[in-house]
Design an enzyme around this catalytic site. Structure first.
Site, PDB file in Angstrom:
ATOM      1  N   ASP A  32       0.523  -1.005   0.149  1.00  0.00           N
ATOM      2  CA  ASP A  32      -0.090   0.005   0.434  1.00  0.00           C
ATOM      3  C   ASP A  32       0.544   1.102  -0.217  1.00  0.00           C
ATOM      4  O   ASP A  32       2.124   0.811   0.702  1.00  0.00           O
ATOM      5  CB  ASP A  32      -0.967  -0.019   1.118  1.00  0.00           C
ATOM      6  CG  ASP A  32      -2.143   1.205   1.183  1.00  0.00           C
ATOM      7  OD1 ASP A  32      -1.805   2.615   1.284  1.00  0.00           O
ATOM      8  OD2 ASP A  32      -2.883   0.558   0.790  1.00  0.00           O
ATOM      9  N   ILE A  33       0.624   2.421  -0.987  1.00  0.00           N
ATOM     10  CA  ILE A  33       1.003   3.700  -1.029  1.00  0.00           C
ATOM     11  C   ILE A  33       1.193   4.310   0.105  1.00  0.00           C
ATOM     12  O   ILE A  33       1.797   5.547   0.635  1.00  0.00           O
ATOM     13  CB  ILE A  33       1.232   3.899  -2.282  1.00  0.00           C
ATOM     14  CG1 ILE A  33       1.933   5.322  -2.910  1.00  0.00           C
ATOM     15  CG2 ILE A  33      -0.197   4.383  -2.283  1.00  0.00           C
ATOM     16  CD1 ILE A  33       3.420   4.550  -3.320  1.00  0.00           C
ATOM     17  N   PHE A  92     -12.052  -4.354   2.111  1.00  0.00           N
ATOM     18  CA  PHE A  92     -11.626  -2.738   1.802  1.00  0.00           C
ATOM     19  C   PHE A  92     -12.811  -2.943   0.359  1.00  0.00           C
ATOM     20  O   PHE A  92     -12.507  -3.785  -0.478  1.00  0.00           O
ATOM     21  CB  PHE A  92     -10.916  -1.577   1.975  1.00  0.00           C
ATOM     22  CG  PHE A  92     -11.299  -0.758   2.644  1.00  0.00           C
ATOM     23  CD1 PHE A  92     -11.562   0.163   2.669  1.00  0.00           C
ATOM     24  CD2 PHE A  92      -9.921  -1.242   3.910  1.00  0.00           C
ATOM     25  CE1 PHE A  92     -10.768   1.227   4.045  1.00  0.00           C
ATOM     26  CE2 PHE A  92     -10.316  -0.702   5.437  1.00  0.00           C
ATOM     27  CZ  PHE A  92     -11.131   0.736   5.321  1.00  0.00           C
ATOM     28  N   HIS A  98     -12.555  -0.791  -6.330  1.00  0.00           N
ATOM     29  CA  HIS A  98     -12.236  -2.585  -7.282  1.00  0.00           C
ATOM     30  C   HIS A  98     -11.480  -2.988  -5.930  1.00  0.00           C
ATOM     31  O   HIS A  98     -11.323  -2.580  -4.399  1.00  0.00           O
ATOM     32  CB  HIS A  98     -10.698  -2.239  -8.004  1.00  0.00           C
ATOM     33  CG  HIS A  98      -9.708  -2.858  -7.808  1.00  0.00           C
ATOM     34  ND1 HIS A  98      -9.694  -3.271  -9.891  1.00  0.00           N
ATOM     35  CD2 HIS A  98      -9.548  -4.664  -8.306  1.00  0.00           C
ATOM     36  CE1 HIS A  98      -9.074  -4.827 -10.290  1.00  0.00           C
ATOM     37  NE2 HIS A  98      -8.798  -5.394  -8.950  1.00  0.00           N
ATOM     38  N   HIS A 100     -10.595  -5.121  -2.780  1.00  0.00           N
ATOM     39  CA  HIS A 100      -9.250  -4.752  -1.992  1.00  0.00           C
ATOM     40  C   HIS A 100      -9.269  -5.811  -0.511  1.00  0.00           C
ATOM     41  O   HIS A 100     -10.434  -4.995  -0.158  1.00  0.00           O
ATOM     42  CB  HIS A 100      -8.664  -4.356  -2.694  1.00  0.00           C
ATOM     43  CG  HIS A 100      -9.087  -2.922  -2.062  1.00  0.00           C
ATOM     44  ND1 HIS A 100     -10.296  -2.147  -3.101  1.00  0.00           N
ATOM     45  CD2 HIS A 100      -8.466  -1.558  -0.682  1.00  0.00           C
ATOM     46  CE1 HIS A 100     -10.080  -0.926  -2.247  1.00  0.00           C
ATOM     47  NE2 HIS A 100      -9.321  -0.707  -1.497  1.00  0.00           N
TER      48      HIS A 100
END
Length: 128
Positions: A32-33, A92, A98, A100
């Site tokens: 995750d960014i 989520f 999308h 995830h």
């Protein structure tokens, strides 16, 4: 089918780079960014599904059963990689349209932003 406007579909196609930790024919896992902890991973289906619950049922390739098997693999690898028993996960889908699942170790000892070293720890643990 992929959505050309979806950021996760762009990661799947390689248009947007990511620190990948796992990939197979149907699923991709990457860091995750904006991580909650070192090793915070997003696990996504490669095909565009709006919600996790939209994946086909059963245990075959690309199914929701196969999806959760990948999530389990990532969680077990994170236990080894970050030397912690407690791994958190959360389904989520509201901030990115999308499907995830977040998976992350309950450990604040590592640096959240050391993306490549954290990714490598998980990749190595997956290969054990």
């Amino acid at each position: 089918m992929r959505d050309p406007n979806c950021i996760f579909c762009k990661i799947v196609s390689g248009e947007i780079p990511a620190h990948k930790v796992y990939e197979d024919e149907s699923f991709l896992a990457f860091l995750d960014i904006n991580p909650r902890a070192a090793g915070h991973v997003q696990v996504i289906p490669k095909e565009h599904y709006r919600w996790v619950w939209d994946l086909p049922s059963g245990g075959g390739q690309g199914s929701i059963g196969a999806y959760f098997e990948v999530v389990r693999k990532i969680a077990k690898a994170e236990q080894k990689a970050f030397n912690t028993e407690l791994i958190r996960s959360q389904v989520f889908g509201d901030e990115v349209a999308h499907a995830h699942i977040w998976v992350w170790p309950n450990d604040d000892s590592g640096s959240k932003k050391d993306f490549e070293p954290n990714a490598e720890k998980i990749r190595q643990a997956l290969s054990l």
